[in-house]
Design a protein around this motif. Sequence first.
Motif, PDB file in Angstrom:
ATOM      1  N   LYS A   1      -7.900   0.553 -38.048  1.00  0.00           N
ATOM      2  CA  LYS A   1      -7.081  -0.350 -38.857  1.00  0.00           C
ATOM      3  C   LYS A   1      -5.848  -0.806 -38.075  1.00  0.00           C
ATOM      4  CE  LYS A   1      -4.687  -0.365 -43.347  1.00  0.00           C
ATOM      5  NZ  LYS A   1      -4.394   0.450 -44.541  1.00  0.00           N
ATOM      6  N   ILE A   2      -5.186   0.129 -37.383  1.00  0.00           N
ATOM      7  CA  ILE A   2      -4.010  -0.208 -36.571  1.00  0.00           C
ATOM      8  C   ILE A   2      -4.378  -1.248 -35.525  1.00  0.00           C
ATOM      9  CG2 ILE A   2      -2.453   0.702 -34.791  1.00  0.00           C
ATOM     10  CD1 ILE A   2      -2.395   3.330 -36.437  1.00  0.00           C
ATOM     11  N   LYS A   3      -5.478  -1.014 -34.847  1.00  0.00           N
ATOM     12  CA  LYS A   3      -5.906  -1.918 -33.780  1.00  0.00           C
ATOM     13  C   LYS A   3      -6.321  -3.280 -34.340  1.00  0.00           C
ATOM     14  CE  LYS A   3      -9.109  -2.270 -29.921  1.00  0.00           C
ATOM     15  NZ  LYS A   3     -10.218  -1.647 -29.213  1.00  0.00           N
ATOM     16  N   ALA A   4      -7.132  -3.270 -35.390  1.00  0.00           N
ATOM     17  CA  ALA A   4      -7.657  -4.523 -35.951  1.00  0.00           C
ATOM     18  C   ALA A   4      -6.554  -5.407 -36.529  1.00  0.00           C
ATOM     19  CB  ALA A   4      -8.700  -4.218 -37.029  1.00  0.00           C
ATOM     20  N   LEU A   5      -5.560  -4.772 -37.147  1.00  0.00           N
ATOM     21  CA  LEU A   5      -4.494  -5.539 -37.780  1.00  0.00           C
ATOM     22  C   LEU A   5      -3.274  -5.718 -36.880  1.00  0.00           C
ATOM     23  CD1 LEU A   5      -4.680  -4.010 -41.377  1.00  0.00           C
ATOM     24  CD2 LEU A   5      -5.769  -6.097 -40.519  1.00  0.00           C
ATOM     25  N   GLY A   6      -3.326  -5.143 -35.685  1.00  0.00           N
ATOM     26  CA  GLY A   6      -2.200  -5.262 -34.756  1.00  0.00           C
ATOM     27  C   GLY A   6      -0.932  -4.631 -35.287  1.00  0.00           C
ATOM     28  N   LEU A   7      -1.062  -3.507 -35.978  1.00  0.00           N
ATOM     29  CA  LEU A   7       0.089  -2.847 -36.583  1.00  0.00           C
ATOM     30  C   LEU A   7       0.869  -2.051 -35.535  1.00  0.00           C
ATOM     31  CD1 LEU A   7      -1.677  -1.531 -39.805  1.00  0.00           C
ATOM     32  CD2 LEU A   7      -0.266  -3.571 -39.574  1.00  0.00           C
ATOM     33  N   ASP A   8       2.165  -1.958 -35.736  1.00  0.00           N
ATOM     34  CA  ASP A   8       3.031  -1.234 -34.816  1.00  0.00           C
ATOM     35  C   ASP A   8       3.268   0.182 -35.341  1.00  0.00           C
ATOM     36  OD1 ASP A   8       4.688  -0.738 -32.647  1.00  0.00           O
ATOM     37  OD2 ASP A   8       6.467  -1.501 -33.676  1.00  0.00           O
ATOM     38  N   TYR A   9       2.213   0.974 -35.384  1.00  0.00           N
ATOM     39  CA  TYR A   9       2.293   2.359 -35.833  1.00  0.00           C
ATOM     40  C   TYR A   9       1.911   3.277 -34.692  1.00  0.00           C
ATOM     41  CZ  TYR A   9       2.284   0.657 -40.690  1.00  0.00           C
ATOM     42  OH  TYR A   9       2.575   0.026 -41.864  1.00  0.00           O
ATOM     43  N   ASP A  10       2.510   4.462 -34.678  1.00  0.00           N
ATOM     44  CA  ASP A  10       2.149   5.459 -33.688  1.00  0.00           C
ATOM     45  C   ASP A  10       0.750   5.988 -34.002  1.00  0.00           C
ATOM     46  OD1 ASP A  10       4.638   5.546 -32.275  1.00  0.00           O
ATOM     47  OD2 ASP A  10       5.488   6.664 -33.964  1.00  0.00           O
ATOM     48  N   GLU A  11      -0.042   6.157 -32.948  1.00  0.00           N
ATOM     49  CA  GLU A  11      -1.334   6.809 -33.138  1.00  0.00           C
ATOM     50  C   GLU A  11      -1.079   8.302 -33.122  1.00  0.00           C
ATOM     51  OE1 GLU A  11      -4.668   5.572 -30.826  1.00  0.00           O
ATOM     52  OE2 GLU A  11      -4.303   3.467 -31.239  1.00  0.00           O
ATOM     53  N   VAL A  12      -1.544   8.973 -34.145  1.00  0.00           N
ATOM     54  CA  VAL A  12      -1.378  10.417 -34.284  1.00  0.00           C
ATOM     55  C   VAL A  12      -2.773  11.010 -34.394  1.00  0.00           C
ATOM     56  CG1 VAL A  12      -0.487  12.258 -35.773  1.00  0.00           C
ATOM     57  CG2 VAL A  12       0.841  10.156 -35.458  1.00  0.00           C
ATOM     58  N   THR A  13      -3.060  11.990 -33.525  1.00  0.00           N
ATOM     59  CA  THR A  13      -4.382  12.607 -33.622  1.00  0.00           C
ATOM     60  C   THR A  13      -4.367  13.657 -34.721  1.00  0.00           C
ATOM     61  OG1 THR A  13      -4.021  14.407 -32.051  1.00  0.00           O
ATOM     62  CG2 THR A  13      -4.761  12.272 -31.137  1.00  0.00           C
ATOM     63  N   PHE A  14      -5.481  13.767 -35.406  1.00  0.00           N
ATOM     64  CA  PHE A  14      -5.592  14.762 -36.463  1.00  0.00           C
ATOM     65  C   PHE A  14      -5.429  16.161 -35.881  1.00  0.00           C
ATOM     66  CE2 PHE A  14      -8.069  17.826 -38.894  1.00  0.00           C
ATOM     67  CZ  PHE A  14      -7.377  17.775 -40.095  1.00  0.00           C
ATOM     68  N   ASP A  15      -6.006  16.396 -34.719  1.00  0.00           N
ATOM     69  CA  ASP A  15      -5.940  17.713 -34.099  1.00  0.00           C
ATOM     70  C   ASP A  15      -4.488  18.110 -33.827  1.00  0.00           C
ATOM     71  OD1 ASP A  15      -7.386  20.028 -33.029  1.00  0.00           O
ATOM     72  OD2 ASP A  15      -6.667  19.345 -31.071  1.00  0.00           O
ATOM     73  N   ASP A  16      -3.690  17.197 -33.270  1.00  0.00           N
ATOM     74  CA  ASP A  16      -2.277  17.493 -33.014  1.00  0.00           C
ATOM     75  C   ASP A  16      -1.530  17.752 -34.317  1.00  0.00           C
ATOM     76  OD1 ASP A  16      -2.681  17.199 -30.294  1.00  0.00           O
ATOM     77  OD2 ASP A  16      -1.587  15.297 -30.131  1.00  0.00           O
ATOM     78  N   LEU A  17      -1.795  16.937 -35.323  1.00  0.00           N
ATOM     79  CA  LEU A  17      -1.130  17.100 -36.617  1.00  0.00           C
ATOM     80  C   LEU A  17      -1.490  18.448 -37.238  1.00  0.00           C
ATOM     81  CD1 LEU A  17       0.685  15.831 -38.798  1.00  0.00           C
ATOM     82  CD2 LEU A  17      -1.385  14.790 -39.772  1.00  0.00           C
ATOM     83  N   LEU A  18      -2.744  18.798 -37.187  1.00  0.00           N
ATOM     84  CA  LEU A  18      -3.207  20.071 -37.756  1.00  0.00           C
ATOM     85  C   LEU A  18      -2.565  21.257 -37.025  1.00  0.00           C
ATOM     86  CD1 LEU A  18      -5.180  21.689 -39.598  1.00  0.00           C
ATOM     87  CD2 LEU A  18      -6.857  21.479 -37.755  1.00  0.00           C
ATOM     88  N   LEU A  19      -2.654  21.263 -35.698  1.00  0.00           N
ATOM     89  CA  LEU A  19      -2.139  22.398 -34.932  1.00  0.00           C
ATOM     90  C   LEU A  19      -0.623  22.536 -35.039  1.00  0.00           C
ATOM     91  CD1 LEU A  19      -4.393  22.129 -31.783  1.00  0.00           C
ATOM     92  CD2 LEU A  19      -4.495  23.876 -33.570  1.00  0.00           C
ATOM     93  N   LEU A  20       0.091  21.417 -34.917  1.00  0.00           N
ATOM     94  CA  LEU A  20       1.554  21.478 -35.018  1.00  0.00           C
ATOM     95  C   LEU A  20       1.986  21.915 -36.420  1.00  0.00           C
ATOM     96  CD1 LEU A  20       4.128  21.125 -33.386  1.00  0.00           C
ATOM     97  CD2 LEU A  20       4.160  18.719 -34.095  1.00  0.00           C
TER      98      LEU A  20
END
Length: 161
Positions: A57-76
């Motif tokens: 969605k970020i890529k298709a809509l050209g949104l200026d959002y940080d990409e966050v991986t689920f794995d990083d979010l889960l572990l942190l």
Amino acid sequence: MKRLIAALVTGLMLVGLTIPGTASYESKTDYMELMIQAVMKGDTEAGAEAEAARNEKIKALGLDYDEVTFDDLLLLSRVIYREAGSNWLSEEWKMSVGEVVLNRVASEEFPNTVREVVMQPGQYGGLTKEFKYLRPSRICVEIALRLLSGERILDEPSVVF
């Protein structure tokens, strides 16, 4: 007339099948919220699906959002919850714990990924059986997300806290 309609429907179906890159995301769905819920439930499959749809969605809509991986979010989130998840500890304590993990990732003295830092023997318990089943509170997940999005509170970058 029936043949004409059937031919039109068939033609439209064929055209629809040949259009590349049709979106597999819902424009109104908050995929980050789905990732947060998946972390809190420990649902890695749902989290990975939400991450993929969010990134598309970020890529298709050209949104200026940080990409966050689920794995990083889960572990942190799990590290923050394990080390400072008590309700009586402030958000600043929780932020500091998570920030130290990310400072280690950025340091040449430590591994280069959240996973590798967390899984180092003797560090955050990432190698223990219990760690795998931790269900972080929402505040710990939200703090992890803020940190992964670049927010920092420590005056000096530190790899210990």
